[in-house]
Motif scaffolding. Structure first.
Motif, PDB file in Angstrom:
ATOM      1  N   SER A 238       0.862  -1.198   0.017  1.00 40.77           N
ATOM      2  CA  SER A 238       0.079  -0.015  -0.040  1.00 40.77           C
ATOM      3  C   SER A 238       0.851   1.199  -0.009  1.00 40.77           C
ATOM      4  O   SER A 238       1.983   1.158   0.479  1.00 40.77           O
ATOM      5  CB  SER A 238      -0.807  -0.071   1.288  1.00 40.77           C
ATOM      6  N   GLU A 239       0.245   2.375  -0.549  1.00 44.56           N
ATOM      7  CA  GLU A 239       1.127   3.674  -0.691  1.00 44.56           C
ATOM      8  C   GLU A 239       0.303   4.635  -0.765  1.00 44.56           C
ATOM      9  O   GLU A 239      -1.060   4.576  -1.042  1.00 44.56           O
ATOM     10  CB  GLU A 239       2.008   3.354  -1.880  1.00 44.56           C
ATOM     11  N   THR A 240       0.758   5.652  -0.656  1.00 42.62           N
ATOM     12  CA  THR A 240      -0.079   7.135  -0.624  1.00 42.62           C
ATOM     13  C   THR A 240      -0.632   7.239  -2.072  1.00 42.62           C
ATOM     14  O   THR A 240       0.505   7.240  -3.097  1.00 42.62           O
ATOM     15  CB  THR A 240       0.977   8.593  -0.111  1.00 42.62           C
ATOM     16  N   ASP A 251      -4.377   6.431   1.156  1.00 37.55           N
ATOM     17  CA  ASP A 251      -3.537   5.346   0.643  1.00 37.55           C
ATOM     18  C   ASP A 251      -4.471   4.383  -0.234  1.00 37.55           C
ATOM     19  O   ASP A 251      -5.812   4.475  -0.183  1.00 37.55           O
ATOM     20  CB  ASP A 251      -3.353   4.606   2.050  1.00 37.55           C
TER      21      ASP A 251
END
Length: 754
Positions: A238-240, A251
């Motif tokens: 997961s990431e921004t 996210d």
């Protein structure tokens, strides 16, 4: 007091029922059992914590367990049998340096084992955080001993610095693929292959934006591939989000892939991945507005690589937990997004900042992010270093796909309310009729494991097994098909449980309605047994109904009978535990249905008889009824014979004795009421300042000496008599102040004036 107990019970029972909401029936575990009932084992070592790294060595029959500064070799069939142990501790100098850099000496400046992989030669590659200085070594298991070879080398980019940071790794053909952080601060994420020619992700934030790595999986797609494609490494994280307009940080879940044969570019993307692409991973849960975040992934391949399915578990990204979900993704649906989907590009406009939109321009050939295949070879491109700069520049600037990867059935496979999923593994088993079923084992933040199966689109949670204390989340799950065992780890311990624990099903109906593909009811032995242990010639003697849940072939459940006596005027409780979490309890008295009234109260599956009298004597029956596909089955019956307590050899109570008991109850009630009034009166006087204790306390505070920790009572001396005015009981203090008052009644000039 009995009536008071009943009132409290009614109050709290109503509060519990009004505050809780019953979730969907399919998301309720049918049984809630303990680890002991599943023939489980627990292992822990005194002074050792964080049992969260595992390597199954089925070839030598041991579980290699990595903990804090310790590695174990445990017997796969029974983990309580410790075969070997080796310590890998941080040197004092490393601990001091870690502490000087602001890390906690007791918790962070230790060596947490994070990487454990089997090497082609049978040895193991092991890495630890080593007090925020990642270090790797080689380890062997020889003649019952674990041996670290003391060939320590830097683990930067292979193992995380921070022991509490998520990471991912795979060991493929002697090379380590890792996803972690490259620096002490954890601000430089990287996806890297460690070899003679190290390859890594580029530094652009468009490649990785504050990621949280979840899992890495290797898929041998080059095997029997008509396109001559390469093997792939898939990464889940997961990431921004960078593609959404949002005032707050949001996210998203991602899946990325790289090619195993990627060697980097010749001029552009030197020593960088030329095949790195990523796409959003969707798991739509009800009407949620924010995307759900992936927490773990499991690769299940029942046949060739074309049948592979990724099982992912998702939770909300907000602090408030509503639902957790399981979504599945076929390898083909992910390939289509990367191989045929459109790209996103950064939109250059002064009025818009970092706006990512769909790219509608021409895509260069060979396709950016594609592995070297037959089509590329026909163009005389044999390695990634032969790729043209135009293709490499495109993938460097546009690594994000426009289309998101959707789950295979277009919706979650399982949704569960109020439970945070943490880990997942999937096993395959063959039922009595020869059909194959995938069984999910899902770890939770409350220290339990859910066992669930999907039958024709309908999810059944067979049971929930409590492995650890509710405050201990499941942090790792591993599955051994060889031993038929599940292994789970937490900070405090590691546990082992059987996949086919059928013994806790007590009747044929209970066993069949469980719809557990591992279990069936043997009519000859009257026991629930594992299907894989059944002789093929005796299949007709075993009952199993997975898709339909029909238990019509089962004999009726035998009832149990209990004799219970009572006193007149008392509250009688008749307990009755339902046979499962899906069962409903039904009460009958003398073969007539029981309803809540001023005589009876049914609460928490127990029946309460209020102010019992001789007319309440009789037969009470509790029936546990469970519905399955429109049919109702009695899975448990409990009978009570309620008798009035015999007084002086008589079977009934004299009217005079009944009146005495009623009088006692009335006196009890009056005592309680008077006690409450007395407390209320005391509180009121205290609040109004009428309490002498309060006045004395206030005066003592006002007259307290600065040099003294407390003030002794003031003594008034009239003539030769002294009277104490105060609240202190300390008579041994020699610093009491005394004020003498003249007999004329005139005020004495001094500090103490009355």
């Amino acid at each position: 007091m009995d009536m008071l107990f009943l009132l409290i019970l009614c109050f709290f029972g109503t509060a519990i029922l009004s505050s809780g909401q019953v979730g969907p029936r399919y998301s309720t575990p049918r049984k809630t059992v303990t680890l002991t009932s599943n023939r489980g084992h627990v292992f822990r070592e005194e002074g050792v914590w964080n049992y969260t790294t595992m390597l199954l060595r089925e070839d030598i029959g041991v579980l290699i367990l990595g903990a804090r500064e310790t590695l174990f070799a445990l017997d796969l069939t029974n983990i309580t049998h410790k075969k070997a142990m080796v310590k890998w501790e941080v040197t004092p100098d490393n601990k001091k340096m870690c502490s000087y850099k602001g890390k906690n000496l007791e918790t962070e400046c230790q060596n947490y084992i994070r990487i454990l992989h089997k090497m082609p030669d049978g040895r193991m590659y092991v890495c630890g955080t080593y007090a925020f200085s990642p270090t790797c070594d080689y380890m062997s298991y020889t003649e019952g001993n674990l041996i670290l070879e003391s060939k320590q080398h830097k683990g930067k980019g292979k193992c995380p610095f921070d022991p509490f940071q998520r990471y991912a790794s795979e060991f493929v053909d002697g090379e380590l693929y890792s996803a972690t952080s490259m620096n002490f601060l954890g601000s430089e994420p990287v996806i890297m292959r460690s070899s003679n020619k190290t390859i890594r992700t580029d530094y652009y934030s468009s490649w990785l934006s504050d990621p949280k790595f979840i899992g890495m999986k290797y898929v041998a797609e080059g095997k029997e591939n008509p396109e001559g494609d390469d093997d792939k490494i898939y990464l889940f994280f997961s990431e921004t989000a960078m593609e959404y307009d949002s005032y707050n940080k949001m996210d998203v879940s991602r899946v990325a892939r790289v090619c195993k044969g990627d060697m980097g570019g010749q001029r552009t993307l030197q020593k960088k991945w030329t095949s790195f692409l990523k796409a959003q991973l969707d798991c739509p849960v009800l009407q949620t507005k924010l995307p759900y975040i992936i927490q773990d992934v499991f690769l299940f391949c029942p046949g060739s690589w074309t049948t592979c399915v990724f099982y992912g578990i998702f939770t909300p990204q907000m602090d408030v937990l509503e639902y957790s979900a399981v979504c599945t993704y076929s390898i083909q649906s992910i390939r289509e997004v990367f191989s045929e989907g459109r790209f996103k590009t950064l939109y250059n406009d002064e009025s818009v900042f970092n706006k990512w939109v769909t790219y509608n321009g021409d895509v260069p050939e060979p396709r950016p992010g594609a592995c070297i295949n037959n089509d590329a070879r026909e163009k005389r491109i044999f390695t990634s270093s032969d790729l043209p700069d135009k293709t490499l520049q495109f993938v460097r600037e546009k690594p994000l796909m426009d289309e998101a990867v959707k789950p295979s059935p277009q919706q979650p496979l399982l949704v569960k309310k109020g439970t945070a999923f943490t880990r997942i593994v999937v096993a395959s088993t063959t039922a009595l009729d020869g059909s194959s079923h995938q069984v999910m084992f899902i770890g939770t933040a409350s220290g339990s494991v859910l066992k669930a199966v999907n039958y024709d689109g309908k999810m059944v949670i067979i049971e929930e097994v409590q492995l650890f204390k509710p405050s201990e989340p499941v942090k790792i799950l591993r599955l051994s098909n060889t031993t038929g065992q599940l292994y789970a780890g937490s900070d405090e311990a590691v546990v082992q449980m059987s996949l086919s624990a059928c013994g806790h099903y007590i009747s044929c109906i209970d066993c069949v309605l469980a719809r557990d593909p591992y279990c069936g009811w043997n009519l000859n032995t009257s026991s629930c047994i594992a299907v894989n242990s059944i002789d093929p010639d005796t299949h007709s003697e075993v009952v199993q109904s997975l898709r339909d849940g029909h238990a019509t072939h089962c004999p009726a459940v035998e009832s149990t009978k209990t004799i219970k006596t009572f006193y007149p005027g008392s509250v009688v409780r008749l307990p009755c535990e339902p046979g499962s979490n899906l069962a409903q309890v039904q009460w009958r008295v003398n073969d007539h249905p029981v309803e809540n009234s001023n005589m009876y109260l049914s609460q928490h599956n127990s029946l309460f008889i209020l102010n019992a009298s001789d007319s309440d004597a009789g037969h009470y029956t509790c029936t546990s009824v469970e519905s399955s596909n429109g049919n109702d089955y009695v899975i448990q019956t409990v009978m009570y014979e309620l008798r009035l307590e015999n007084f002086m050899g008589q079977t009934s109570v004299l009217p005079q004795l009944q009146e005495q008991l009623n009088t006692v109850l009335i006196h009890r009630a009056m005592v309680i009421i008077l006690s409450l009034l007395l407390v209320a009166l005391f509180v009121w006087n205290f609040y109004r300042g009428h309490c002498p204790v309060l006045r004395c306390f206030n005066k003592a505070v006002e007259r307290q000496q600065p040099m003294s920790g407390y003030q002794e009572p003031l003594q008034i001396v009239v003539g030769n008599k002294a009277a104490s005015v105060g609240c202190s009981s300390n008579s041994n203090n020699n610093h009491n102040r005394t004020t003498e008052l003249p007999s004329t009644g005139s005020q004495h000039d001094g500090d103490n004036i009355i």
